[in-house]
Design a protein around this motif. Structure first.
Motif, short mmCIF file in Angstrom:
data_model
loop_
_atom_site.label_atom_id
_atom_site.label_comp_id
_atom_site.label_asym_id
_atom_site.label_seq_id
_atom_site.Cartn_x
_atom_site.Cartn_y
_atom_site.Cartn_z
N ASN A 95 -23.89 -67.60 4.52
CA ASN A 95 -24.50 -66.28 4.54
C ASN A 95 -24.69 -65.81 5.98
O ASN A 95 -24.81 -66.60 6.91
CB ASN A 95 -25.87 -66.32 3.84
CG ASN A 95 -25.74 -66.73 2.40
OD1 ASN A 95 -24.89 -66.26 1.67
ND2 ASN A 95 -26.59 -67.68 1.97
N LEU A 96 -24.69 -64.46 6.14
CA LEU A 96 -24.94 -63.89 7.46
C LEU A 96 -26.39 -64.12 7.86
O LEU A 96 -27.31 -63.90 7.07
CB LEU A 96 -24.66 -62.38 7.45
CG LEU A 96 -23.21 -61.95 7.60
CD1 LEU A 96 -23.14 -60.43 7.60
CD2 LEU A 96 -22.60 -62.49 8.87
N GLU A 97 -26.56 -64.54 9.10
CA GLU A 97 -27.91 -64.79 9.61
C GLU A 97 -28.10 -64.01 10.91
O GLU A 97 -27.43 -64.26 11.90
CB GLU A 97 -28.08 -66.29 9.89
CG GLU A 97 -29.43 -66.63 10.48
CD GLU A 97 -29.50 -68.08 10.90
OE1 GLU A 97 -30.61 -68.54 11.24
OE2 GLU A 97 -28.46 -68.76 10.90
N PRO A 98 -29.02 -63.01 10.91
CA PRO A 98 -29.28 -62.27 12.15
C PRO A 98 -30.18 -63.09 13.08
O PRO A 98 -31.14 -63.70 12.64
CB PRO A 98 -29.96 -61.00 11.66
CG PRO A 98 -30.65 -61.42 10.41
CD PRO A 98 -29.83 -62.47 9.77
N VAL A 99 -29.85 -63.04 14.37
CA VAL A 99 -30.63 -63.78 15.36
C VAL A 99 -31.00 -62.82 16.49
O VAL A 99 -30.11 -62.30 17.17
CB VAL A 99 -29.85 -64.98 15.92
CG1 VAL A 99 -30.72 -65.78 16.90
CG2 VAL A 99 -29.33 -65.87 14.81
N PRO A 100 -32.28 -62.57 16.70
CA PRO A 100 -32.67 -61.71 17.83
C PRO A 100 -32.60 -62.49 19.14
O PRO A 100 -32.99 -63.66 19.21
CB PRO A 100 -34.11 -61.32 17.49
CG PRO A 100 -34.61 -62.44 16.66
CD PRO A 100 -33.45 -62.96 15.88
N ILE A 101 -32.10 -61.83 20.16
CA ILE A 101 -31.96 -62.47 21.46
C ILE A 101 -32.34 -61.47 22.54
O ILE A 101 -32.47 -60.27 22.30
CB ILE A 101 -30.52 -62.96 21.72
CG1 ILE A 101 -29.55 -61.77 21.69
CG2 ILE A 101 -30.12 -64.03 20.74
CD1 ILE A 101 -28.14 -62.12 22.12
N ARG A 102 -32.52 -61.99 23.75
CA ARG A 102 -32.71 -61.13 24.92
C ARG A 102 -31.60 -61.47 25.91
O ARG A 102 -31.34 -62.64 26.19
CB ARG A 102 -34.07 -61.38 25.56
CG ARG A 102 -34.38 -60.41 26.71
CD ARG A 102 -35.69 -60.76 27.37
NE ARG A 102 -36.78 -60.69 26.41
CZ ARG A 102 -38.00 -61.16 26.63
NH1 ARG A 102 -38.25 -61.78 27.78
NH2 ARG A 102 -38.94 -61.06 25.72
N THR A 103 -30.95 -60.42 26.44
CA THR A 103 -29.80 -60.64 27.31
C THR A 103 -30.14 -60.23 28.74
O THR A 103 -31.07 -59.47 28.99
CB THR A 103 -28.58 -59.82 26.83
OG1 THR A 103 -28.94 -58.44 26.77
CG2 THR A 103 -28.12 -60.30 25.48
N GLY A 104 -29.33 -60.76 29.66
CA GLY A 104 -29.48 -60.43 31.07
C GLY A 104 -28.28 -59.66 31.58
O GLY A 104 -27.87 -58.66 30.99
N ILE A 105 -27.68 -60.15 32.66
CA ILE A 105 -26.55 -59.42 33.27
C ILE A 105 -25.31 -59.57 32.40
O ILE A 105 -25.21 -60.51 31.58
CB ILE A 105 -26.28 -59.93 34.69
CG1 ILE A 105 -25.85 -61.41 34.68
CG2 ILE A 105 -27.50 -59.73 35.57
CD1 ILE A 105 -25.44 -61.92 36.05
N THR A 106 -24.36 -58.67 32.57
CA THR A 106 -23.13 -58.70 31.82
C THR A 106 -21.95 -58.45 32.75
O THR A 106 -22.08 -57.74 33.76
CB THR A 106 -23.14 -57.65 30.70
OG1 THR A 106 -21.91 -57.71 29.98
CG2 THR A 106 -23.34 -56.25 31.25
N ASP A 107 -20.82 -59.05 32.41
CA ASP A 107 -19.60 -58.81 33.17
C ASP A 107 -18.62 -57.94 32.41
O ASP A 107 -17.45 -57.80 32.80
CB ASP A 107 -18.93 -60.13 33.55
CG ASP A 107 -18.55 -60.96 32.33
OD1 ASP A 107 -18.71 -60.47 31.18
OD2 ASP A 107 -18.09 -62.11 32.51
N GLY A 108 -19.09 -57.33 31.31
CA GLY A 108 -18.23 -56.47 30.50
C GLY A 108 -17.65 -57.18 29.31
O GLY A 108 -17.39 -56.57 28.26
N GLU A 109 -17.45 -58.48 29.42
CA GLU A 109 -16.93 -59.28 28.31
C GLU A 109 -18.00 -60.17 27.70
O GLU A 109 -18.07 -60.33 26.48
CB GLU A 109 -15.75 -60.14 28.79
CG GLU A 109 -15.09 -60.94 27.69
CD GLU A 109 -13.92 -61.76 28.18
OE1 GLU A 109 -13.28 -62.44 27.36
OE2 GLU A 109 -13.64 -61.73 29.40
N TYR A 110 -18.83 -60.73 28.54
CA TYR A 110 -19.93 -61.58 28.08
C TYR A 110 -21.23 -61.09 28.70
O TYR A 110 -21.24 -60.46 29.75
CB TYR A 110 -19.70 -63.04 28.50
CG TYR A 110 -18.60 -63.75 27.72
CD1 TYR A 110 -18.88 -64.41 26.53
CD2 TYR A 110 -17.29 -63.75 28.19
CE1 TYR A 110 -17.88 -65.05 25.83
CE2 TYR A 110 -16.28 -64.40 27.49
CZ TYR A 110 -16.58 -65.04 26.30
OH TYR A 110 -15.60 -65.68 25.60
N SER A 111 -22.33 -61.44 28.02
CA SER A 111 -23.67 -61.15 28.54
C SER A 111 -24.46 -62.44 28.62
O SER A 111 -24.30 -63.34 27.79
CB SER A 111 -24.41 -60.14 27.65
OG SER A 111 -23.78 -58.88 27.67
#
Length: 454
Positions: A389-405
């Protein structure tokens, strides 16, 4: 007391409910498949991209300081020159004539100076002669005065005649007249001496003026020989032999010499929205069209504060230093610049595709769980649990390079597979809307929420 215990029990129950999650069960959808992408660990950098131009660090414009016809050229494009080498020569004939004329004027002025000096010497000797004559007359006056007084006394004693007394009186008065004449002569000679000295100073000024004119003429003659002020390579030649140059209003440029092509700089135009992130010392990478598979490394040297406005678009010039030991970089090349403004090492990296993904179908979220998911700075990604089953996971992100955060906080680990796209039965992508907005109607999905403290 009992009422207080009941309130505490209710609060504890709510905290337990939030901590362990809230489940919203909806019948699972059949026929959906999901494309996933793995979470990786490594370095991530935030960058700013721009275009610019490769230029030498120092380009010296070699110009002509005198007007005339270009007589000879001794350097051409790509010529290596040393400091002091002759690179061009302007026709010197007119300047030679000026030097000869200046020498003649100087010789004439020096002759006048010698004559003026002699006149001063003569005037000084005349003053001395007049002063000596005055002293002689003064001595005669003393003698005449004594004689006249003596004869007056003798005349009173009737020892001399009146005519003899009158003769001595005449001699005395004549000597007084000579005193006055000698004094006037001294004044006249001193006036003449002052005039001769003033003339001498004027002639000295004429000599100095003639010397200055001659030096100027010689300097202009030397300027007809144009030398390289630096050691470097000629990157541009602006004139040809026989061309006439006019240096009155503006210095004409003959050559452009790059001082050292092993050290270049890229002048990048950074948009005003990004300029606040650029600082001296930051690492920069760039490529040029001539070597598309070669990445050149440089360092931001200077962020210039002067704005460049073109069609209401404001940019700022950023200077990037780069080594060019292999001389691959040429002046004027277009550089595709990437400036590294932030960098983190050994962090969990979330695919940006997973951050953009929202599942299709009706998604009913419990209000309390929804408030937890919408915490400050939190975002939502989806993964498959052990039950499929789909499981949503809340996260907090920082800097990004356009492909990954960068993952700052959240229950995501290296190697987790995050859903990046939903596919229908035929394998075509299903366009979904952002999480939190009203999703299009469709079969329900079974979703499990986990708590997250933002």
């Amino acid at each position: 007391m009992k009422k207080k215990s009941v309130i505490i029990g209710i609060l504890l129950s709510l905290m337990i409910a939030v901590s362990f999650g809230i489940y919203s069960h909806i019948s699972s959808q059949e026929g959906f498949t999901f494309k996933t992408k793995g979470v990786v660990k490594g370095d991530i950098a935030r960058t700013i991209s721009a275009t610019g131009t490769v230029n030498p660090v120092t380009v010296v414009n070699v110009g002509a300081q005198v007007s005339g016809k270009v007589w000879r050229l001794f350097a051409d494009f790509n010529a290596v020159v040393k400091k002091g080498d002759i690179v061009a020569e302007i026709d010197p004939e007119l300047f030679k004539r000026d030097v000869e004329e200046g020498e003649a004027r100087l010789e004439s002025a020096r002759a006048n100076l010698r004559a003026a000096s002699e006149n001063v010497s003569l005037a000084e000797s005349r003053v001395k002669s007049a002063e000596a004559n005055l002293e002689k007359v003064k001595a005669s006056l003393t003698y005449s005065q004594r004689e006249y007084e003596r004869y007056v006394d003798l005349f009173k004693k009737e020892l001399v005649s009146a005519s003899e007394r009158d003769q001595k009186e005449s001699d005395y008065k004549q000597t007084l007249a000579q005193i006055e004449s000698a004094t006037a002569e001294i004044d006249a000679q001193k006036a003449n001496l002052s005039a001769q000295r003033a003339n001498f100073q004027a002639v000295i000024s004429q000599v100095k003026s003639a010397e200055a004119s001659l030096n100027r003429a010689k300097t202009n003659l030397n300027y007809t020989i144009i030398r390289s002020p630096v050691e470097g390579i000629v990157v541009s030649r602006e004139v040809d032999e026989g061309q006439t140059l006019t240096a009155r209003m503006q210095t004409p440029v003959l050559f452009k010499i790059a001082e050292d092509l092993t050290k270049m700089q890229a002048n990048a135009s950074i948009d005003e929205a990004d300029i606040g992130c650029i600082k001296a010392g930051q690492k920069a990478l760039f490529t040029v069209d001539a070597f598309p598979y070669t990445t050149f490394e440089g360092v931001v040297k200077q962020v210039r504060i002067a704005p460049i406005i073109v069609q209401n678009v404001v940019t700022y010039d950023v200077i990037i230093e780069v080594e060019n030991r292999e001389l691959k970089l040429k002046p004027g090349m277009t550089a595709n610049v990437t400036v590294m403004v932030d960098h983190e090492s050994n962090v969990i990296k979330i695919p940006n595709e997973a951050l953009r993904f929202a599942p299709p179908g009706n998604l009913k979220i419990d209000k309390k769980a929804g408030r937890r998911l919408k915490g400050k700075h939190s975002r939502l990604v989806w993964r498959m649990d052990k039950g499929g089953n789909l499981e949503p996971v809340p996260i907090r992100t920082g800097i990004t390079d356009g492909e990954y955060s960068q993952l700052v906080r959240g229950s995501i680990r290296e190697g987790n597979e995050l859903v990046v796209q939903a596919l229908d039965k035929s394998g075509k992508p299903i366009v979904s809307k952002k999480a939190g907005s009203s999703l299009r109607d469709g079969p329900p999905l079974k979703v499990r929420f986990r708590g997250f403290r933002p």
